[in-house]
Design an enzyme around this catalytic site. Sequence first.
Site, mmCIF file in Angstrom:
data_model
loop_
_atom_site.group_PDB
_atom_site.id
_atom_site.type_symbol
_atom_site.label_atom_id
_atom_site.label_comp_id
_atom_site.label_asym_id
_atom_site.label_seq_id
_atom_site.Cartn_x
_atom_site.Cartn_y
_atom_site.Cartn_z
ATOM 1 N N ARG A 238 -27.903 79.723 -16.430
ATOM 2 C CA ARG A 238 -29.264 79.310 -16.752
ATOM 3 C C ARG A 238 -29.577 79.764 -18.182
ATOM 4 N NH1 ARG A 238 -28.969 76.295 -13.190
ATOM 5 N NH2 ARG A 238 -30.347 75.934 -11.421
ATOM 6 N N GLU A 267 -35.168 73.802 -21.515
ATOM 7 C CA GLU A 267 -34.595 72.452 -21.365
ATOM 8 C C GLU A 267 -35.692 71.417 -21.160
ATOM 9 O OE1 GLU A 267 -31.731 72.560 -18.179
ATOM 10 O OE2 GLU A 267 -30.655 74.208 -19.119
ATOM 11 N N HIS A 285 -26.758 70.217 -19.604
ATOM 12 C CA HIS A 285 -26.795 70.741 -18.222
ATOM 13 C C HIS A 285 -26.034 69.816 -17.251
ATOM 14 C CE1 HIS A 285 -29.324 73.470 -15.374
ATOM 15 N NE2 HIS A 285 -28.142 73.189 -14.843
HETATM 16 C C1 DGY Z 1 -27.362 74.344 -10.059
HETATM 17 O O1 DGY Z 1 -26.963 73.868 -8.981
HETATM 18 O O2 DGY Z 1 -28.065 75.337 -10.085
HETATM 19 C C2 DGY Z 1 -26.925 73.679 -11.320
HETATM 20 O O3 DGY Z 1 -27.506 74.197 -12.434
HETATM 21 C C3 DGY Z 1 -27.121 72.189 -11.237
HETATM 22 O O4 DGY Z 1 -26.051 71.751 -10.513
#
Ligand code: DGY
Length: 324
Positions: A238, A267, A285
């Site tokens: 993240r 984002e 992402h």
């Molecule tokens: C998640 O699953 O947390 C990813 O960032 C998106 O697939």
Amino acid sequence: MKPRVLVTRHVYPAAIAILQEHCIVDYHDSHDVLDEVRLQKRLQHAQGLVCQLTDPITANVIAAAPQLRVISQVAVGHDNIDVAAATARGVVVTNTPGVLTEATADLTWALLLAAARRLPAAEQFLRAGKWRRWEVDLLCGSDVSGRTLGIVGFGRIGRAVARRALGFGMRVLYASRTAAPPELEQELRAIHVPLDTLLRESDFVSLHVPLGSETRHLIGVAQLCQMKRSAFLINTARGPIVDEAALVAALEEGLLAGAALDVFEAEPAVHPGLLQLPNVVLLPHVGSAVTSVRSLMCALAAADCAAVLTGERPKHPVNPQVLG
Ligand code: DGY
């Protein structure tokens, strides 16, 4: 009467079919993101919610949905959901771990290799018609095989990244709150170390912790200063785990060799400094963006939502204490 479920954004069709078997589905079949106000309005009579990581499922949104019993996130990360508020109200929160582990680990490696071997720069060079001849020092990058990989967070994805490192003959260090079982450490040839040691000794630092109050800006000025000047930072977890402004400054000052990022602090905005730097690889992402994986994620979230609403136990509760 069938329970009502809001699906906040476009999903793969299997998810809708699963929900329609048991529920009345209010499907916002669009890539447009519903803000808090629109979510509150559409959740007034809903018992279920299937949402995505872009949706702000705040305490206010949860409070505006008095009949809500389940929130099913189409992702493993769930930092967009106020899980504490949901738990306090007895609302089950579910996510989609497991199905995206290998895809995300694959993309982590794609980023690592792309950064080390300067793939975006090399491709741009060729497409720009600048390639005249083979040259001994043209677009040279950094070694990967035999170097040290530092994995921050050693859950499913961190371990899958470590497994791939075996093929590259790398030394693997990992930092996590608790050590993995000794058999697993042995199998993956991974060594549990404090974060400081990992940062000082790694040639590649790859982040795989969830975002929470303890991990927000886990990598800031002090941590970046500990890394080797020849090291690369990879983030497929993240964005807010890294202090992006500090990362830009560190890259500009040459404190790091480069970075490869699939996630960003705000984002879809990307720090303008990152866009200017030649030694960063930037992706929108797409860690789990494999058709079969995304389809499974949608189906899993829908199935868990339907499970709660039909009195079954969901497969992936984030707050199992609510289930008793
Ligand atoms: C998640 O699953 O947390 C990813 O960032 C998106 O697939």
